[in-house]
Design an enzyme around this catalytic site. Structure first.
Site, PDB file in Angstrom:
ATOM      1  N   ASN A 201      -5.744  -5.055  -6.153  1.00 14.55           N
ATOM      2  CA  ASN A 201      -6.806  -4.639  -5.591  1.00 14.55           C
ATOM      3  C   ASN A 201      -6.892  -2.877  -5.553  1.00 14.55           C
ATOM      4  OD1 ASN A 201      -9.035  -4.608  -3.584  1.00 14.55           O
ATOM      5  ND2 ASN A 201      -7.313  -3.713  -2.456  1.00 14.55           N
ATOM      6  N   ALA A 202      -5.410  -2.639  -5.541  1.00 13.89           N
ATOM      7  CA  ALA A 202      -5.564  -1.003  -5.278  1.00 13.89           C
ATOM      8  C   ALA A 202      -6.268  -0.339  -6.456  1.00 13.89           C
ATOM      9  CB  ALA A 202      -4.130  -0.645  -5.363  1.00 13.89           C
TER      10      ALA A 202
ATOM     11  N   THR B  25     -18.030  -0.372   2.390  1.00 18.52           N
ATOM     12  CA  THR B  25     -16.662   0.065   2.559  1.00 18.52           C
ATOM     13  C   THR B  25     -16.628   1.618   2.896  1.00 18.52           C
ATOM     14  OG1 THR B  25     -16.220   0.317   0.535  1.00 18.52           O
ATOM     15  CG2 THR B  25     -15.683  -1.652   1.382  1.00 18.52           C
TER      16      THR B  25
ATOM     17  N   ASN C 149     -21.027   4.753 -14.973  1.00 16.37           N
ATOM     18  CA  ASN C 149     -21.703   5.487 -13.967  1.00 16.37           C
ATOM     19  C   ASN C 149     -21.532   6.892 -14.285  1.00 16.37           C
ATOM     20  OD1 ASN C 149     -23.008   4.235 -11.832  1.00 16.37           O
ATOM     21  ND2 ASN C 149     -21.245   3.697 -10.671  1.00 16.37           N
TER      22      ASN C 149
ATOM     23  N   TYR D 292     -12.966   6.093 -14.079  1.00 15.97           N
ATOM     24  CA  TYR D 292     -13.173   4.978 -13.372  1.00 15.97           C
ATOM     25  C   TYR D 292     -13.650   3.772 -14.502  1.00 15.97           C
ATOM     26  CZ  TYR D 292     -14.190   2.030  -9.313  1.00 15.97           C
ATOM     27  OH  TYR D 292     -14.489   0.992  -8.555  1.00 15.97           O
TER      28      TYR D 292
ATOM     29  N   ASP E 100       0.992  -1.235  -0.092  1.00 17.90           N
ATOM     30  CA  ASP E 100       0.129   0.038   0.090  1.00 17.90           C
ATOM     31  C   ASP E 100       0.838   1.115  -0.106  1.00 17.90           C
ATOM     32  OD1 ASP E 100      -2.352   1.917   0.446  1.00 17.90           O
ATOM     33  OD2 ASP E 100      -3.158  -0.064   1.018  1.00 17.90           O
TER      34      ASP E 100
ATOM     35  N   ASN F  58     -16.690  18.521 -16.455  1.00 17.40           N
ATOM     36  CA  ASN F  58     -16.065  19.171 -15.170  1.00 17.40           C
ATOM     37  C   ASN F  58     -14.492  18.478 -14.686  1.00 17.40           C
ATOM     38  OD1 ASN F  58     -18.065  21.008 -14.802  1.00 17.40           O
ATOM     39  ND2 ASN F  58     -19.065  19.681 -13.772  1.00 17.40           N
TER      40      ASN F  58
ATOM     41  N   ASP G  27       4.017   2.901  -3.912  1.00 18.18           N
ATOM     42  CA  ASP G  27       2.927   3.593  -4.796  1.00 18.18           C
ATOM     43  C   ASP G  27       3.264   2.664  -6.051  1.00 18.18           C
ATOM     44  OD1 ASP G  27       1.579   4.969  -6.768  1.00 18.18           O
ATOM     45  OD2 ASP G  27       1.814   6.897  -5.415  1.00 18.18           O
TER      46      ASP G  27
ATOM     47  N   LYS H 205     -12.209   0.057 -15.355  1.00 18.71           N
ATOM     48  CA  LYS H 205     -12.561  -1.276 -14.905  1.00 18.71           C
ATOM     49  C   LYS H 205     -13.054  -1.916 -15.959  1.00 18.71           C
ATOM     50  CE  LYS H 205     -11.656  -0.163 -10.552  1.00 18.71           C
ATOM     51  NZ  LYS H 205     -10.713  -0.887  -9.577  1.00 18.71           N
TER      52      LYS H 205
HETATM   53  P1  NAD Z   1     -10.409   1.387  -0.269  1.00 22.54           P
HETATM   54  O1  NAD Z   1     -10.137   2.854  -0.618  1.00 22.54           O
HETATM   55  O2  NAD Z   1     -10.872   0.984   1.374  1.00 22.54           O
HETATM   56  O3  NAD Z   1      -8.932   0.538  -0.233  1.00 22.54           O
HETATM   57  C1  NAD Z   1      -8.004   0.820  -1.595  1.00 22.54           C
HETATM   58  C2  NAD Z   1      -6.622   0.895  -0.987  1.00 22.54           C
HETATM   59  O4  NAD Z   1      -5.806   1.066  -2.276  1.00 22.54           O
HETATM   60  C3  NAD Z   1      -6.507   1.886  -0.093  1.00 22.54           C
HETATM   61  O5  NAD Z   1      -5.686   1.273   1.263  1.00 22.54           O
HETATM   62  C4  NAD Z   1      -5.236   2.720  -0.901  1.00 22.54           C
HETATM   63  O6  NAD Z   1      -4.284   3.346   0.071  1.00 22.54           O
HETATM   64  C5  NAD Z   1      -4.845   1.672  -1.731  1.00 22.54           C
HETATM   65  N1  NAD Z   1      -4.082   2.548  -2.975  1.00 22.54           N
HETATM   66  C6  NAD Z   1      -4.711   3.628  -3.823  1.00 22.54           C
HETATM   67  N2  NAD Z   1      -3.670   4.080  -4.756  1.00 22.54           N
HETATM   68  C7  NAD Z   1      -2.610   3.260  -4.605  1.00 22.54           C
HETATM   69  C8  NAD Z   1      -1.379   3.372  -5.088  1.00 22.54           C
HETATM   70  N3  NAD Z   1      -1.260   4.190  -6.096  1.00 22.54           N
HETATM   71  N4  NAD Z   1      -0.531   2.337  -4.670  1.00 22.54           N
HETATM   72  C9  NAD Z   1      -0.577   1.512  -3.690  1.00 22.54           C
HETATM   73  N5  NAD Z   1      -1.995   1.655  -3.286  1.00 22.54           N
HETATM   74  C10 NAD Z   1      -2.799   2.336  -3.491  1.00 22.54           C
HETATM   75  O7  NAD Z   1     -11.292   0.814  -1.303  1.00 22.54           O
HETATM   76  P2  NAD Z   1     -12.178  -0.725  -1.431  1.00 22.54           P
HETATM   77  O8  NAD Z   1     -13.606  -0.148  -1.314  1.00 22.54           O
HETATM   78  O9  NAD Z   1     -11.648  -1.714  -0.627  1.00 22.54           O
HETATM   79  O10 NAD Z   1     -11.703  -0.965  -3.005  1.00 22.54           O
HETATM   80  C11 NAD Z   1     -10.767  -1.998  -3.243  1.00 22.54           C
HETATM   81  C12 NAD Z   1     -10.976  -2.121  -4.832  1.00 22.54           C
HETATM   82  O11 NAD Z   1     -12.296  -2.630  -5.182  1.00 22.54           O
HETATM   83  C13 NAD Z   1     -10.737  -0.893  -5.969  1.00 22.54           C
HETATM   84  O12 NAD Z   1      -9.976  -1.371  -6.689  1.00 22.54           O
HETATM   85  C14 NAD Z   1     -12.231  -0.617  -6.160  1.00 22.54           C
HETATM   86  O13 NAD Z   1     -12.246   0.129  -7.322  1.00 22.54           O
HETATM   87  C15 NAD Z   1     -13.004  -1.757  -6.194  1.00 22.54           C
HETATM   88  N6  NAD Z   1     -14.357  -1.771  -5.974  1.00 22.54           N
HETATM   89  C16 NAD Z   1     -14.913  -1.406  -4.788  1.00 22.54           C
HETATM   90  C17 NAD Z   1     -16.037  -1.399  -4.466  1.00 22.54           C
HETATM   91  C18 NAD Z   1     -16.724  -0.952  -3.484  1.00 22.54           C
HETATM   92  O14 NAD Z   1     -18.017  -1.179  -3.196  1.00 22.54           O
HETATM   93  N7  NAD Z   1     -16.140  -0.626  -2.111  1.00 22.54           N
HETATM   94  C19 NAD Z   1     -17.317  -1.559  -5.665  1.00 22.54           C
HETATM   95  C20 NAD Z   1     -16.541  -1.944  -7.178  1.00 22.54           C
HETATM   96  C21 NAD Z   1     -15.141  -2.047  -7.216  1.00 22.54           C
END
Ligand code: NAD
Length: 450
Positions: free
Chosen positions: A291-292, A391, A350, A356, A241, A302, A264, A360
């Protein structure tokens, strides 16, 4: 984040009050434990139906028996079933579709709360004639419709298309789709094939012992839940992370006994640094969970250029760059697993999410294409597409939008990070070798993009 309506509706008196004012009364989902049991279906009554009792039906019975299910071959009056499984792989012609009606119609009222419907059908792509393709594909509309009828009970319906030669790859998918591990995966057509090479027998519990996994964005949310699930199954998990989140990252890692990699992923040196880390520390990596991800929502008119660039580079560019090195240099071991986090936003689009949505959707295309390249090394490449998950991301939504997101699915509730983690874990297991190149939704059969 907890869902007040699920809690209130679990009390019988309040449930009636909620119903009387026209609000949904979601059933609390019964979920599987953090670790796979040897017999995850023990104590469950499963009714199995067949068309010709062919090779798939025989494999299904043996697999369910080994998983501990109590099998019934014929419906009994008044019995409640935790699972209904129909092997429709031998169904022929449009008249053959009547088997769907004949098997399910008499027992639809006998599906227990949190019950499971699983239909096995032939692989449409293997249909010898347009009619055969139509018959195989008809099962999809059937299963999706059943899902909408039984969701009020917390029950789900899923479809497994079985390619020829893949009959011995059904054990793990059946365990997943008939157990609490798939609680929020609903109305999904999954294709099981023999495309990816695999050892002749695969373990079904303790399945990740000795495996090394990388979870990006592993400090919190879905990433942390995934890391926890993979570690519970025996994997050594390295959570990556951003350095600014190192404290949260260390707390997550301490809980699971894994390792932290503060980095990063958009750092141009990140792919090489990750490759060097795994090569030196572990000689390679078996599981990579991309997952990030971030959202930076603005309507396109905008949207500042830097917000477009940022989302594209974190959610898509960095993933492709990391895989290029990890796959190119064979840092990902033979038999490896790659899982990318897509989203229903990448399927339906969306408002305010052009950046985004593009990333995806890009991942959906990526896993489909990359899977073909990696099949020979036994590596599977898949994506999961979460719907509304409770979340930090969704907690920040305005109340009305959050409520709409939560309720607009067959189970009338949002999913938990653990639900996504369960699907990811399943896809990383040896038993999921039949599944590659696919994007599976974990969305409770969300209406969005359905
Ligand atoms: P979250 O924001 O709780 O966690 C995401 C993590 O990724 C964070 O800890 C963040 O620090 C890390 N991150 C972001 N940029 C980074 C980078 N450049 N390098 C390293 N780490 C980085 O998000 P979440 O809700 O747990 O989502 C996780 C994944 O699931 C994402 O890819 C998100 O798009 C996808 N997702 C989530 C949902 C939802 O409802 N929460 C729905 C669809 C898809």
């Amino acid at each position: 984040m907890s869902d007040y309506l699920v809690k209130l509706a679990s009390q019988p008196t309040l449930r009636n009050v909620i119903k009387s004012v026209g609000l949904p009364t979601p059933v609390g989902l019964s979920r599987g434990g953090k670790q796979y049991a040897d017999q995850p279906l023990a104590g469950l009554q499963v009714l199995v139906g067949t068309v010709t009792d062919g090779v798939v039906a025989k494999a299904v019975r043996a697999d369910l028996d080994a998983a501990g299910a109590t099998l019934a071959a014929q419906a009994a009056d008044g019995a409640k079933y935790n699972g209904l499984v129909l092997d429709a792989t031998d169904m022929e012609g449009i008249d053959g579709l009547k088997h769907l009606y004949s098997f399910f119609h008499p027992v639809m009222r006998q599906i227990a709360p949190n019950g499971r419907v699983v239909v096995l059908a032939s692989e449409p792509a293997e249909g010898a004639t347009p009619q055969a393709v139509a018959t195989a594909r008809a099962t999809e509309g059937f299963v999706r419709s059943v899902g909408k009828e039984i969701g009020k009970r917390g029950a789900t319906a899923n479809l497994i298309h079985v390619a020829k030669g893949a009959e011995d790859r059904l054990a793990a998918p059946l365990r997943f789709f008939l157990s609490g591990h798939s609680a929020y995966v609903d109305a999904q057509p999954v294709h099981v094939s023999a495309v990816v090479s695999a050892p002749s027998s695969v373990p079904l519990s303790g399945v990740l012992k000795g495996k090394v996994a990388l979870v990006t964005g592993g400090a919190r949310g879905i990433g942390a839940a995934t890391a926890e699930r993979l570690a519970a199954e025996g994997a050594h998990v390295v959570c990556l992370d951003i350095p600014a989140d190192e404290e949260t990252l260390n707390t997550t890692v301490a809980k699971i006994g894994g390792a932290a990699l503060p980095m990063d992923i958009t750092d141009p040196d990140a792919p090489q640094k990750i490759a060097t880390y795994f090569k030196e520390q572990h000689g390679g990596v078996d599981i990579v969970v991309h997952n990030a991800g971030v959202t930076r929502d603005k309507t396109l008119a905008n949207m500042k250029e830097h917000l477009w660039d940022m989302v594209l580079s974190i959610n898509l560019g960095a993933i492709l760059a990391i895989d290029e090195v990890l796959l190119g240099d064979k840092i990902i071991n033979d038999g490896g697993r790659i899982v990318c986090l897509s989203s229903i936003g990448g399927i339906a689009g969306n408002m305010g999410q052009t950046n985004y949505g593009a990333t995806k959707a890009g991942l959906i295309g990526y896993v489909a294409a990359q899977s073909g390249e990696q099949a020979g090394r036994g590596i599977t490449v898949n994506a999961v597409a979460p719907g509304f998950i409770e979340t930090r991301m969704t907690a920040e939504m305005p109340f009305m939008i959050r409520e709409a997101g939560r309720r607009m699915n067959s189970l009338s509730q949002g999913g938990q990070p653990e639900d996504v983690a369960e699907l990811i874990k399943f896809l990383t297991t040896p038993g999921a070798v039949g599944i590659t190149g696919q994007t599976i939704r974990v969305c409770g059969q969300s209406l969005i993009g359905a």
